[in-house]
Design a protein around this motif. Structure first.
Motif, short mmCIF file in Angstrom:
data_model
loop_
_atom_site.label_atom_id
_atom_site.label_comp_id
_atom_site.label_asym_id
_atom_site.label_seq_id
_atom_site.Cartn_x
_atom_site.Cartn_y
_atom_site.Cartn_z
N PRO A 37 -11.17 -13.50 -11.29
CA PRO A 37 -11.44 -14.91 -11.63
C PRO A 37 -10.19 -15.78 -11.61
O PRO A 37 -10.26 -16.97 -11.25
CB PRO A 37 -12.04 -14.82 -13.04
N VAL A 38 -9.03 -15.21 -12.00
CA VAL A 38 -7.78 -15.98 -11.95
C VAL A 38 -7.45 -16.33 -10.50
O VAL A 38 -7.05 -17.46 -10.18
CB VAL A 38 -6.64 -15.18 -12.59
N GLN A 39 -7.62 -15.36 -9.62
CA GLN A 39 -7.34 -15.61 -8.20
C GLN A 39 -8.28 -16.66 -7.63
O GLN A 39 -7.87 -17.53 -6.86
CB GLN A 39 -7.45 -14.31 -7.41
N GLN A 40 -9.56 -16.60 -8.01
CA GLN A 40 -10.52 -17.61 -7.55
C GLN A 40 -10.15 -19.00 -8.04
O GLN A 40 -10.32 -19.99 -7.32
CB GLN A 40 -11.93 -17.24 -8.04
N LEU A 41 -9.63 -19.08 -9.26
CA LEU A 41 -9.17 -20.37 -9.79
C LEU A 41 -8.01 -20.91 -8.96
O LEU A 41 -7.94 -22.11 -8.65
CB LEU A 41 -8.76 -20.20 -11.25
N LEU A 42 -7.09 -20.01 -8.58
CA LEU A 42 -5.96 -20.41 -7.75
C LEU A 42 -6.42 -20.87 -6.36
O LEU A 42 -5.85 -21.80 -5.78
CB LEU A 42 -4.96 -19.26 -7.62
N VAL A 43 -7.44 -20.20 -5.82
CA VAL A 43 -7.98 -20.59 -4.51
C VAL A 43 -8.55 -22.00 -4.58
O VAL A 43 -8.33 -22.82 -3.67
CB VAL A 43 -9.05 -19.58 -4.05
N ARG A 44 -9.28 -22.31 -5.65
CA ARG A 44 -9.85 -23.66 -5.79
C ARG A 44 -8.78 -24.72 -6.00
O ARG A 44 -8.95 -25.87 -5.60
CB ARG A 44 -10.84 -23.67 -6.96
N LYS A 45 -7.66 -24.31 -6.60
CA LYS A 45 -6.61 -25.29 -6.92
C LYS A 45 -5.62 -25.48 -5.77
O LYS A 45 -5.23 -26.61 -5.47
CB LYS A 45 -5.87 -24.84 -8.18
N PHE A 46 -5.24 -24.36 -5.10
CA PHE A 46 -4.20 -24.43 -4.08
C PHE A 46 -4.72 -24.18 -2.66
O PHE A 46 -3.95 -24.22 -1.71
CB PHE A 46 -3.09 -23.42 -4.37
N GLY A 47 -6.01 -23.89 -2.54
CA GLY A 47 -6.55 -23.62 -1.21
C GLY A 47 -6.49 -22.14 -0.88
O GLY A 47 -6.02 -21.31 -1.66
N ASP A 48 -6.97 -21.79 0.32
CA ASP A 48 -7.06 -20.40 0.75
C ASP A 48 -5.71 -19.92 1.28
O ASP A 48 -5.42 -19.99 2.47
CB ASP A 48 -8.15 -20.26 1.83
N ARG A 49 -4.88 -19.44 0.35
CA ARG A 49 -3.58 -18.85 0.70
C ARG A 49 -3.54 -17.44 0.13
O ARG A 49 -3.05 -17.22 -0.99
CB ARG A 49 -2.44 -19.70 0.14
N PRO A 50 -4.07 -16.47 0.85
CA PRO A 50 -4.28 -15.12 0.30
C PRO A 50 -3.02 -14.50 -0.28
O PRO A 50 -3.03 -13.98 -1.41
CB PRO A 50 -4.79 -14.32 1.51
N ASN A 51 -1.91 -14.51 0.47
CA ASN A 51 -0.69 -13.86 -0.01
C ASN A 51 -0.12 -14.55 -1.25
O ASN A 51 0.22 -13.90 -2.24
CB ASN A 51 0.36 -13.84 1.11
N THR A 52 -0.04 -15.87 -1.19
CA THR A 52 0.52 -16.63 -2.32
C THR A 52 -0.32 -16.47 -3.57
O THR A 52 0.20 -16.21 -4.67
CB THR A 52 0.65 -18.11 -1.95
N ASN A 53 -1.63 -16.61 -3.43
CA ASN A 53 -2.52 -16.50 -4.59
C ASN A 53 -2.49 -15.10 -5.18
O ASN A 53 -2.51 -14.93 -6.41
CB ASN A 53 -3.95 -16.87 -4.18
N ALA A 54 -2.45 -14.07 -4.32
CA ALA A 54 -2.39 -12.70 -4.81
C ALA A 54 -1.08 -12.44 -5.55
O ALA A 54 -1.07 -11.78 -6.60
CB ALA A 54 -2.55 -11.72 -3.65
N LEU A 55 0.03 -12.96 -5.04
CA LEU A 55 1.32 -12.78 -5.70
C LEU A 55 1.36 -13.47 -7.06
O LEU A 55 1.85 -12.89 -8.05
CB LEU A 55 2.44 -13.32 -4.80
N ILE A 56 0.85 -14.69 -7.13
CA ILE A 56 0.84 -15.41 -8.40
C ILE A 56 -0.05 -14.68 -9.43
O ILE A 56 0.33 -14.52 -10.59
CB ILE A 56 0.35 -16.86 -8.21
N THR A 57 -1.21 -14.23 -8.97
CA THR A 57 -2.11 -13.48 -9.87
C THR A 57 -1.46 -12.21 -10.37
O THR A 57 -1.55 -11.86 -11.56
CB THR A 57 -3.42 -13.15 -9.13
N LEU A 58 -0.78 -11.50 -9.48
CA LEU A 58 -0.13 -10.26 -9.85
C LEU A 58 1.03 -10.52 -10.83
O LEU A 58 1.24 -9.75 -11.77
CB LEU A 58 0.39 -9.54 -8.60
N PHE A 59 1.74 -11.61 -10.62
CA PHE A 59 2.82 -11.98 -11.55
C PHE A 59 2.27 -12.27 -12.94
O PHE A 59 2.85 -11.85 -13.95
CB PHE A 59 3.57 -13.20 -11.00
N ILE A 60 1.16 -12.99 -13.01
CA ILE A 60 0.52 -13.27 -14.30
C ILE A 60 0.12 -11.97 -14.99
O ILE A 60 0.32 -11.80 -16.20
CB ILE A 60 -0.70 -14.18 -14.10
N CYS A 61 -0.44 -11.03 -14.20
CA CYS A 61 -0.84 -9.73 -14.76
C CYS A 61 0.37 -8.98 -15.31
O CYS A 61 0.31 -8.38 -16.39
CB CYS A 61 -1.54 -8.91 -13.68
N MET A 62 1.48 -9.00 -14.58
CA MET A 62 2.69 -8.30 -15.02
C MET A 62 3.20 -8.89 -16.34
O MET A 62 3.60 -8.15 -17.25
CB MET A 62 3.77 -8.41 -13.95
#
Length: 366
Positions: free
Chosen positions: A44-69
């Protein structure tokens, strides 16, 4: 005939290669499973990032993973390190004779002789129970000491597993939806059933990890806090123990704070015992009943006896990962049987009902 033989040979080799691949991945089962859990929980965090920043798979996945860490992985590592250090300290105090668990139990028995009389009614020998409790306490602290030594000796293996988990979580966050669609196409269970099972898998994993684990952390934190405020030694250790046993219904954190309250009363600290009991019943006990429907949801909650048995069985079979794997297997078991009953369970009844309709309608008119 030859075509059937080719198909059967191919399917047999497909099963064989798949089993070989599973065995090949077996040493990395823990990192793979937790990578999947992270991807499901933070989807759900990644989906929120997709809606906010657009479809940027690598960037959104990295930001989500950083939040998880930041909010999960690093705090857990700090907590585990502190827990092991405190467990080693308690084990050393036991070895030096500074802590004598047997004397604490004897003190409770002297202050409350009714306990021994009550146990005698059920043919329970207090001395044997005392020796087992002491052995369990010493064995637990010794286990933590061995874990500390093991972590030190296997530092490379530990960080390899952690790095593998983070690496896989990134790709699962980025490509998880595509992998699910690929599995739906590959598995011969029917698309509708497969989607239902994948949804159930995601639902139970989120409920077990995010919900039950979060509730356990809250209960453990509350228990450790009240232990620290009352001046009980090893507050961090007992808080973590309460968090672990909180995962088991019908047991819960009471298995830790009730004996502590009894001991406080036995040594004359009646006010502290009353405060601990009231806090345990009102705050720690009710936290589960209030928070679980919010975090887990009533629809995903398995019966308490199923959760208890599946959690214990999962820990025996899968180790520490079993507190998630056990309820997950139980939920998938119930999901499969639910699909079977829904699709096949009433076929015979419908057939009999149709035949009875035909018989009652009489002969057909010409």
């Amino acid at each position: 005939m030859y075509a059937k033989l080719e198909t059967r040979t191919f399917l047999a080799m497909l099963v064989g290669v798949s089993l070989a691949f599973v065995l090949l991945m077996k040493p990395f089962f823990g990192p793979i499973f937790w990578a999947v859990a992270i991807a499901l929980i933070f989807h759900p965090v990644q989906q929120l990032l997709v809606r906010k920043f657009g479809d940027r798979p690598n960037t959104n996945a990295l930001i989500t993973l950083f939040i998880c860490m930041v909010i999960v992985v690093i705090p857990v590592l700090v907590l585990v390190t502190s827990l092991i250090a405190e467990g080693v300290g308690i084990y050393q105090q036991i070895q030096d004779g500074d802590i004598r668990p047997g004397e604490y139990i004897d003190r409770v028995n002297q202050s409350f002789p009714a306990i021994q009389s009550f146990l005698a009614q059920f043919d329970i020998n207090f001395s044997e129970l005392r020796d087992r409790a002491v052995s369990f306490f010493v064995g637990g602290s010794q286990f933590l000491a061995k874990q500390a030594i093991g972590v030190g000796q296997n530092t490379f293996q530990f960080f390899l597993g952690l790095a593998l988990m983070v690496y896989l979580a990134f790709f699962l966050l980025r490509d998880g939806s595509k992998l699910i669609e690929l599995l739906i196409k590959a598995l011969p269970l029917g698309d509708e059933r497969e989607r239902l099972l994948f949804a159930k898998f995601a639902e139970v994993t989120r409920a077990t990890v995010k919900g039950n684990l979060l509730i356990a952390i809250i209960q453990g934190a509350l228990g450790g806090l009240i232990f620290w405020m009352l001046g009980i030694g090893g507050a961090l250790l007992w808080g973590v123990v309460m968090a672990i046993v909180s995962l088991l219904p019908a047991v819960g954190a009471a298995i830790v704070w009730v004996p502590a309250a009894i001991y406080l009363a036995a040594v004359g600290d009646v006010l502290e015992a009353v405060i601990l009991t009231a806090f345990g019943v009102v705050v720690i006990g009710l936290a589960d009943n209030i928070l679980r429907p919010i975090f887990v949801g009533r629809d995903t909650k398995l019966p308490d006896y199923i959760v208890l048995l599946s959690t214990l069985g999962g820990i025996v079979m899968f180790g520490i990962n079993g507190f998630v794997m056990g309820p997950l297997v139980a939920a998938l078991f119930m999901a499969f049987w639910g699909i079977f009953i829904r699709e096949f369970g009433h076929e015979d009844h419908r057939a009999q009902f149709t035949e009875s309709e035909i018989d009652d309608s009489g002969p057909e008119s010409p």
